[in-house]
Design an enzyme around this catalytic site. Structure first.
Site: not given
Ligand code: RB5
Length: 148
Positions: A8, A65-68, A70-71, A98, A133
């Protein structure tokens, strides 16, 4: 080996960095975006990439994504996908050995490009060990098969 990349807006810079790395490594890849100026919704990019991995068009998917988070949550909804959210080199190797992970998720706001490059390099060069595994991964697949 064929890899699909997706992100994203929050992961677009790191996705470009990984694309450069894959070029240096001479790994075939498709960059499926986002090619975006503003804010987008991560499922719109995670789902198509995950489906293409599940269908066998690509060996691996790398999503950012920002945190990884959500993706990775989204990708793991797709049957046949085992997406690991990884921010360290040890886990990058272990999840291939594994879990036979076929997708890697990272957060651009969590790690820098240097560590992300190492993670991708180790992930793509580590092999599934199967053996004990395989029993566990088979149980995931069995659950997916019986789930509606
Ligand atoms: C976008 O602001 C952020 O929420 C998205 O990149 C991600 O971190 C979601 O999990």
């Amino acid at each position: 080996m064929k890899v699909v990349l997706a992100s994203d807006h929050g992961g677009a810079n790191l996705r470009s960095e990984i694309a450069s790395l894959l070029e240096e490594m001479q790994v075939e890849y498709t960059d499926s975006g986002c090619h975006c100026e503003g804010s987008v919704d991560y499922p719109d990019y995670a789902i198509p990439a995950a489906e293409r991995v599940a269908q066998g068009e690509f060996d691996y998917g790398i999503i950012v994504c920002g945190t990884g988070i959500g993706m990775s949550i989204t990708a793991n909804k797709v049957k046949g996908v085992r997406c690991a959210l990884v921010h360290d080199v040890f886990s990058a190797k272990a999840t291939r050995q594994h879990n036979n992970a076929n997708m890697l998720a990272m957060g651009e706001r969590v790690i820098g490009p240097g560590l992300a490059r190492e993670i991708v390099t180790v992930f793509l060069s580590s092999d599934y060990e199967a053996g004990r595994h395989a029993t566990r991964v088979d149980k995931i697949e069995a659950y997916e098969k019986k789930k509606k």
